[in-house]
Design a protein around this motif. Sequence first.
Motif, PDB file in Angstrom:
ATOM      1  N   TYR B  17       0.828  -1.209   0.000  1.00 32.98           N
ATOM      2  CA  TYR B  17       0.000   0.000   0.000  1.00 32.98           C
ATOM      3  C   TYR B  17       0.859   1.254   0.000  1.00 32.98           C
ATOM      4  CZ  TYR B  17      -3.079   3.635   1.734  1.00 32.98           C
ATOM      5  OH  TYR B  17      -3.765   4.815   1.879  1.00 32.98           O
ATOM      6  N   ILE B  18       1.885   1.239   0.873  1.00 26.80           N
ATOM      7  CA  ILE B  18       2.749   2.422   0.954  1.00 26.80           C
ATOM      8  C   ILE B  18       3.531   2.573  -0.347  1.00 26.80           C
ATOM      9  CG2 ILE B  18       4.752   3.359   2.151  1.00 26.80           C
ATOM     10  CD1 ILE B  18       3.599   2.538   4.702  1.00 26.80           C
ATOM     11  N   TYR B  19       3.946   1.460  -0.912  1.00 26.12           N
ATOM     12  CA  TYR B  19       4.681   1.449  -2.185  1.00 26.12           C
ATOM     13  C   TYR B  19       3.824   2.046  -3.283  1.00 26.12           C
ATOM     14  CZ  TYR B  19       6.963  -0.947  -6.155  1.00 26.12           C
ATOM     15  OH  TYR B  19       7.570  -1.258  -7.336  1.00 26.12           O
ATOM     16  N   LYS B  20       2.528   1.667  -3.298  1.00 24.21           N
ATOM     17  CA  LYS B  20       1.637   2.169  -4.352  1.00 24.21           C
ATOM     18  C   LYS B  20       1.368   3.660  -4.167  1.00 24.21           C
ATOM     19  CE  LYS B  20      -0.777  -1.749  -6.214  1.00 24.21           C
ATOM     20  NZ  LYS B  20      -0.716  -2.875  -5.257  1.00 24.21           N
ATOM     21  N   SER B  21       1.182   4.105  -2.903  1.00 24.31           N
ATOM     22  CA  SER B  21       0.911   5.531  -2.707  1.00 24.31           C
ATOM     23  C   SER B  21       2.087   6.366  -3.148  1.00 24.31           C
ATOM     24  CB  SER B  21       0.621   5.862  -1.250  1.00 24.31           C
ATOM     25  OG  SER B  21       0.100   4.800  -0.580  1.00 24.31           O
ATOM     26  N   SER B  22       3.287   5.844  -3.011  1.00 25.41           N
ATOM     27  CA  SER B  22       4.444   6.634  -3.423  1.00 25.41           C
ATOM     28  C   SER B  22       4.516   6.711  -4.929  1.00 25.41           C
ATOM     29  CB  SER B  22       5.729   6.045  -2.853  1.00 25.41           C
ATOM     30  OG  SER B  22       6.043   4.858  -3.538  1.00 25.41           O
ATOM     31  N   GLU B  23       3.959   5.704  -5.612  1.00 25.04           N
ATOM     32  CA  GLU B  23       3.939   5.694  -7.073  1.00 25.04           C
ATOM     33  C   GLU B  23       3.153   6.866  -7.612  1.00 25.04           C
ATOM     34  OE1 GLU B  23       2.178   2.377  -9.458  1.00 25.04           O
ATOM     35  OE2 GLU B  23       3.978   1.356  -8.699  1.00 25.04           O
ATOM     36  N   HIS B  24       2.058   7.227  -6.899  1.00 24.01           N
ATOM     37  CA  HIS B  24       1.236   8.322  -7.385  1.00 24.01           C
ATOM     38  C   HIS B  24       1.811   9.664  -6.973  1.00 24.01           C
ATOM     39  CE1 HIS B  24      -1.506   5.382  -8.715  1.00 24.01           C
ATOM     40  NE2 HIS B  24      -1.845   4.980  -7.528  1.00 24.01           N
ATOM     41  N   GLY B  25       2.973   9.673  -6.423  1.00 22.19           N
ATOM     42  CA  GLY B  25       3.646  10.927  -6.082  1.00 22.19           C
ATOM     43  C   GLY B  25       3.054  11.625  -4.891  1.00 22.19           C
ATOM     44  N   PHE B 143      12.410   2.385  -6.513  1.00 18.85           N
ATOM     45  CA  PHE B 143      11.679   1.223  -6.989  1.00 18.85           C
ATOM     46  C   PHE B 143      12.592   0.050  -7.237  1.00 18.85           C
ATOM     47  CE2 PHE B 143       8.025   3.379  -6.673  1.00 18.85           C
ATOM     48  CZ  PHE B 143       7.809   4.409  -7.558  1.00 18.85           C
ATOM     49  N   SER B 144      13.860   0.329  -7.472  1.00 17.28           N
ATOM     50  CA  SER B 144      14.746  -0.789  -7.740  1.00 17.28           C
ATOM     51  C   SER B 144      15.469  -1.253  -6.488  1.00 17.28           C
ATOM     52  CB  SER B 144      15.758  -0.404  -8.804  1.00 17.28           C
ATOM     53  OG  SER B 144      16.574   0.620  -8.292  1.00 17.28           O
TER      54      SER B 144
END
Lengths: 169, 191
Positions: B17-25, B143-144
């Motif tokens: 969830y935290i990973y995805k929220s960071s994706e949206h900036g 991300f990597s």
Amino acid sequence: MAVCIAVIAKENYPLYIRSVPVQNELKFHYTVHTSLDVVEEKISAVGKAMADQRELYLGLLYPTEDYKVYPSHMIIVYYTPVCMFFILIENILLYRHTRYGYVTNSKVKFVIVADSSNTSLRDNEIRSMFRKLHNSFTDVMCNPFYNPGDTIQSKAFDSMVSAMMVQAS
Amino acid sequence: MADEALFQFLHNEVIQYIYKSSEHGEMENGRCITKLENMGFRVGQGLIERFTKDTARFKDELDVMKFICKDFWTCVFKKQIDNLRTNHQGIYVLQDNKFRLLTQLSAGKQYLEHAPKVRKRNGGKLTCQALFIPGQLSPHEWFSLPLSLQYLAFTCGLVRGGLSNLGVKSIVTAEVSVMPACKFQVMIQKM
């Protein structure tokens, strides 16, 4: 028999204070505050002793001529200079209070001020009171909506403390 | 036995969830690990209060660390820390050879392939502490990152929270060499 119960945080400020005779609240705050010194003394002395289950419980703090205090919590009360004198006199004549102390592993201190006119109050009873306090405090701590360091405003905690005070008087 | 799986699933989902929220900036990249660590911190505080309710008072720092390695780790992960090392000057290394939260990730080099990109930049082992500095890593690097470090942030916070409630201020970092073994390094801060 508890007349006053207090929870003191690690940094020596009160998280929770309750006393039964409300008009003497200031006095109890004062006694709990002075008992903190004794708590500190006992903690530093205990470090040299063997690790023991009973170290969490500090027992009778020290007997004074008017009140005995058990350090567990600190209560802070405001005195007005004039009426304090009369209140003190009145209480010396009528009551003798004992103070008991208890320190948790997270350096939170519990102080119970008990009315010693009921001599049936035994060590075991005080220990069980502290155990109940510790359990309730742990529940408060695990509440995700509680931030460590805030004053305790939990209803469950309040009702547990009221039950202990009522049983005393 | 089932309760272990429950926490593992929850833990994985929190990280996703935290990973995805960071994706949206929505937040800075360095903050994701910090968020996880702070969550672990608060949980650690509460857990320690519950676990030390009936234990005797601790004599010194080493006693506290031993408690963390044995009782605390057993209560949370159902096993003890395999190795505790210290330099007696405030640095402790806790080694867990089969860390529960990493066993479900594939063992081997698959995720560690991403690590060299970040290692070259930092010139050494990558630890969680480097990630706490916001802005240190570009989005691409975040991300990597080896996924295993994201999975260790919560536990780093758990240890830090437990220690802080016992009166020990510290910085906890983690490193992974071969999954599922990992090491937690605790640096005690003297006041």
